[in-house]
Every structure is written in C-alpha cells, then in structure tokens.
Enzyme design. Structure first.
Site, PDB file in Angstrom:
ATOM      1  N   LYS A 106       0.844  -1.194   0.000  1.00 34.30           N
ATOM      2  CA  LYS A 106       0.000   0.000   0.000  1.00 34.30           C
ATOM      3  C   LYS A 106       0.882   1.247   0.000  1.00 34.30           C
ATOM      4  O   LYS A 106       1.868   1.314   0.744  1.00 34.30           O
ATOM      5  CB  LYS A 106      -0.923  -0.010   1.222  1.00 34.30           C
ATOM      6  CG  LYS A 106      -1.950   1.107   1.251  1.00 34.30           C
ATOM      7  CD  LYS A 106      -2.878   0.942   2.446  1.00 34.30           C
ATOM      8  CE  LYS A 106      -3.928   2.045   2.502  1.00 34.30           C
ATOM      9  NZ  LYS A 106      -4.839   1.894   3.657  1.00 34.30           N
ATOM     10  N   SER A 180      -9.534   1.920   2.809  1.00 30.57           N
ATOM     11  CA  SER A 180      -8.697   2.688   1.902  1.00 30.57           C
ATOM     12  C   SER A 180      -7.712   1.844   1.106  1.00 30.57           C
ATOM     13  O   SER A 180      -7.086   2.331   0.160  1.00 30.57           O
ATOM     14  CB  SER A 180      -7.930   3.742   2.694  1.00 30.57           C
ATOM     15  OG  SER A 180      -7.098   3.142   3.682  1.00 30.57           O
ATOM     16  N   SER A 204     -10.004  -0.586   6.889  1.00 33.14           N
ATOM     17  CA  SER A 204      -9.451  -0.267   5.570  1.00 33.14           C
ATOM     18  C   SER A 204      -8.736  -1.402   4.869  1.00 33.14           C
ATOM     19  O   SER A 204      -8.408  -1.281   3.688  1.00 33.14           O
ATOM     20  CB  SER A 204      -8.495   0.932   5.682  1.00 33.14           C
ATOM     21  OG  SER A 204      -9.224   2.118   5.872  1.00 33.14           O
TER      22      SER A 204
END
Length: 527
Positions: A106, A180, A204
């Site tokens: 990420k 996210s 997330s």
C-alpha cells in the site's frame, strides 16, 4: 549564544521578545514586555541543547536487499483495475517461507528508494529505509512488485478520494474495490500479486477483502509493527496481510508479526511472531462462538450478506462448534466513539507533522520534515476527511477543552471491557465483515459532501475492533445472489489469539471456496 564544536551556522533561530509575546498569546499567556524579554533570554540558553541534536546522529538499520528498480507509473492496459500507483521491483531473499511470491505494498508504507504518494496530489516523499513489515517480507523471500492505490491519505472506504482515481473491483470493475486499501484488494483478486499489505484504521484492509472476496486480518493491536507508515494514530493504526486464501494470509502474518523496537506502537507486551499457518487444521470442534446480535441487524445488513453469514454460522455449527447469540451494547455506537477520537487524535498527529506524540519507535526525520512542509504549504489539497479532522479537532480542542476526547477515551475502555466480558464465555465472535457488498463507483466528479457521505457506510462492524484492539479475520462467506458480488464473515478472537481466527477461517473457506463471486480465477503465480 554558545557555539558547539566550532560550528559557524545552522542553529535554531532564537525568538525575539515580540515573537515571545505572540507565542504566549497562542498558549493563553499574557506576557508583559519584561517577561517577554526574560523568556526570550531563557529560551536562548535552552535552545543550545536543541542545537546539539544536529550533531548527534542515531543509527538506522542498513538495507539488506539492495536489488531495487523504482519503476514508474503504469498504463490502463497494464493495470486494468487501477490497482497500482507505481510498478517497481525489489527482490527479496533467495529463499525463505515466502520465496517466489510477489507482494504489493500500500502506497502509504515505506519501501526504500520508492516514492510514497499517499494517493495525494501533495508532495511525494522517497524514504531511505524500509518499513519493518516490508523488510520482513523481503527477508522471507517475497519480491515487492508495486505500490498499490488507496484513498487519499487513507481517509475513506470507497477508493473514490484517490487523486489517481479509484481502484476498481476485480469482480466487477464498475464497483468499488473498497478503501482505503482498495488497490491491494484488487491487486490480489485480479492475480496481479500473490500477497498485498493493507493498512486498517476503521476497516481499511477488511473492507477491500470483503468487497473483493479475499482474506485479510487486522491483527491484535501491537502484534504487527507499524513503523514506516503514514500514521493516523498509534493506538488505531494496523498493518495487515491480504491474500487470496486463509493459508497464504496466515503465512504472511507469521512473517510480519512480532516485536520490533522500531515500532511506534506501545503495548503491554513484547509479542512473539504468530504460528497461524501451523494451526490451520485445528478446526472448531468444541469451540463456543458468539454471534454479535448488534452486528447482524437486518436494518444494518443487506439480505444477501445476512444469508451468507447465517450459512457460515451453520457451517461452523456442523463442524462441531456451539454457536450462540451474544450482545455487546456499545457495538452500535463504536463509530461515534471512533469519529470523536479521530477528530482529536488525527488532528494531534498532524500537529506532530505526522510522527505522532508518545512515539516509542524509530522516526523518519526527513519524512517528518516533508509532511510538515505539505501541511503548511499544501493543506488546501488535503482530502475531505482530513480537512474534517483538522477543523473538527481544532474546534473541539479549543471550544470544548478536549472533554469529548476524554469521554470517547473512557467509552473506548468500556467497549473493550464489554467485548472481553463476552470472551469470558466464548472462544470466538463472528459478524458480517461489511453490511453490504461493494457499491457501484461514481462515474462523475463529486464534491466533498458527497464523498464524505459515501465514505463510511461500510465501517459499522469493522471499526469496533480498531478501537478494542482485538484480532479480526475477514474471510469470504459466499456470494450475494442479487449482484453476484462476494460477501464476507468477520471472525474475532481474544487479544493475542490471532491464530485461533484462522482455524475458523479455514473451516469457512473449505465450505465456501476461494474467492467467490463473479468468475473466480486462480491468481497468477500463486503458491
């Protein structure tokens, strides 16, 4: 002013008496002109100690794996699900438990030599050290092959706030991949990577796992080091493994977990790495599993999600578990508590220029400097949730003297106590992971109020565990018959018993299958 070690310039500039008056006013002090002069003189001497820090250098671990190609952005043809901000290649060890597997990181975690964008239009930053979890995956033989897409500064649950455009669901590209960590979810589901790292502050990583029909665990708070992350708060941040199967996720957790003195989190333990993969075949016979009634409310959950969840509960019962209803009264109010905390904690973290106070780990000085510049020069480009935290946090701090932070902190403790009390009679708890399947993405530009209204509709059952710290594993529970999209069950264990969730997860996966929904495909190169 004293001059340490003969240096000629580069000292902290001393405040003038006029600046002392302004500083005092900002801290609600009414300094007289004489007091302003006195405190300016006092600080002149005190700042000599601060100047000394520029001559003292703390060591940082050397990079162990230096075969690194920073790569660059990718085109739609190469990345049809918009899973990546950048493709790169960092080769890991020549052997190890994850040798030959590829991992997407990420893009809010440090990989040395690869820019971090946070999916924001603001200044990117290139770290010189790896996040602890990245270093551990490389040491285990995995190769980092990309930085994955996310919501702008990790601040939403749909991916729609990303400055680069949302990641698209690999089952149905018209739908959200979640947030996210949406890019990590679609990268795994599409087969672009074998493994991915997500980060979870309200769901997330579990939300993209749910929406894409893959697996992820939010570990016990403090089990997996968060060093190298773009932090929100050290008591809420969680770095999470994501993979297509329960077994791969367990293997990844075993590598990522365990104490590191570089970790900023503070926990009342020095946690050892898990051995989750070794416990996969343990089954659930004899376990008592609680169904949290507040989490399966038909007014909260879509019918297809509930039907798949009930089917999984029946599967666990058929495998020898005793499944019983339980109540956690504060469960439904967890998002109100977390919102109040984030207003204060994310605002306070920003005052520390992204490092966070009460930090016990290694701090990237250059990154703190870069964030401080972004905060002061590019704050207008922050995403809507970030702006809400800054405005709301400042307002509640200044006008209500942080009393709502105090109330939320106490309610957090009460929520933890309620969950721990249920664990007095249950070995595991289960809930739907998200109350809905992946929503359809917007197909047009949207203003901040609309993005805000869409960004947290899926967190009701996930945010609870960010507050409580308990481990929570998201595993596919089936397919929604109306949309053919994946559904997900969340399996929760007592603190530090993360491996226990995988025993139940393996039972569910054996019944449901790997990556349900749409047309399930085997990830390229999966082991």
């Amino acid at each position: 002013m004293a001059i340490p070690r003969g240096r000629i310039r580069g000292f902290v500039r001393r405040p003038t008496p006029a600046e002392m008056t302004e500083l005092g006013a900002a801290e609600h002090l009414s300094l007289t002109p004489r007091e302003a002069e006195q405190y300016a003189e006092i600080l002149d001497q005190i700042l000599t100690n601060v100047d000394r820090l520029d001559e003292l250098h703390a060591p940082t671990p050397p990079l162990q794996y230096t075969d690194r190609d920073p790569g660059g952005p990718v085109c739609d043809a190469e990345d049809p699900f918009h899973a990546f901000i950048r493709r790169c290649l960092v080769r890991g060890a020549a052997d190890g438990p994850l040798h030959g597997l590829t991992v997407g990181v990420k893009d809010n975690l440090a990989v040395a030599g690869i820019p971090i964008t946070n999916s924001s239009r603001t200044l990117s930053y290139t770290p010189t050290t790896d996040a602890v979890v990245v270093a551990r995956l490389l040491a285990a033989g995995a190769d980092v092959v990309g930085k994955t897409n996310l919501d702008d500064f990790s601040t939403s649950g749909t991916g729609e706030s990303s400055w680069y455009g949302p990641a698209r669901n690999a089952v149905d590209p018209a739908r959200s991949s979640g947030g996210s960590s949406g890019g990590s979810g679609s990268a795994v589901r599409s087969g672009a990577v074998d493994l991915a790292i997500g980060v979870d502050e309200g769901g997330s990583a579990r939300i993209p796992a749910s929406f894409n029909g893959i697996v992820s665990i939010k570990p016990s708070q403090g089990l997996v080091p968060s060093h190298g992350l773009t932090y929100m708060d050290h008591t809420i941040d969680a770095v999470c493994p994501m993979a297509a199967t329960v077994e791969l996720t367990a293997r990844m957790l075993d590598v990522m977990s365990g104490h590191s003195d570089r970790d900023p989190q503070w926990v009342r333990a020095l946690p050892a790495p898990t051995t989750a993969a070794a416990e996969l075949g343990g089954g659930v016979a004899g376990l008592r599993i609680g169904v949290v009634t507040e989490a399966r409310d038909p007014a909260l959950c879509e019918p297809g999600v509930l039907a798949a969840f009930e089917s999984c509960c029946a599967t666990l019962e058929a495998a020898g578990a005793t499944v019983v209803p339980v109540s956690v009264p504060l469960w439904s109010d967890a998002w109100a508590v977390e919102t109040t905390l984030l207003l204060h904690l994310a605002w306070l973290n920003t005052q520390a220029d992204g490092a966070g106070y009460s930090h016990l780990g290694e701090v990237d000085v250059e990154r703190t400097h870069a964030f401080g510049m972004v905060r002061r020069l590019e704050a207008d480009s922050f995403p809507p949730f970030f702006k809400v935290w800054l405005l709301g946090g400042r307002y509640l701090h200044d006008k209500y003297f942080s009393t709502y932070f105090a109330k939320a902190a106490n309610l957090r403790r009460a929520l933890i106590a309620q969950i721990d009390a249920v664990f007095g009679s249950c070995d595991l708890l289960v809930t739907p992971t998200t109350p809905q399947v992946a929503p359809v993405l917007l197909d047009r530009p949207a203003e901040d109020p609309e993005l805000l209204s869409r960004g947290t509709t899926m967190v009701a059952n996930t945010c609870v565990l960010n507050l409580s710290g308990h481990p929570a594993l998201a595993v596919p529970s089936g397919t929604d018959p109306e949309t053919s999209m994946p559904t997900s069950i969340q399996i929760i264990a007592p603190l530090w018993q993360d491996a226990l969730t995988f025993r139940a997860g393996a039972v569910i996966e054996a019944a449901v299958g790997v990556m349900p929904g749409g047309t399930a495909t085997e990830p390229a190169g999966s082991r």
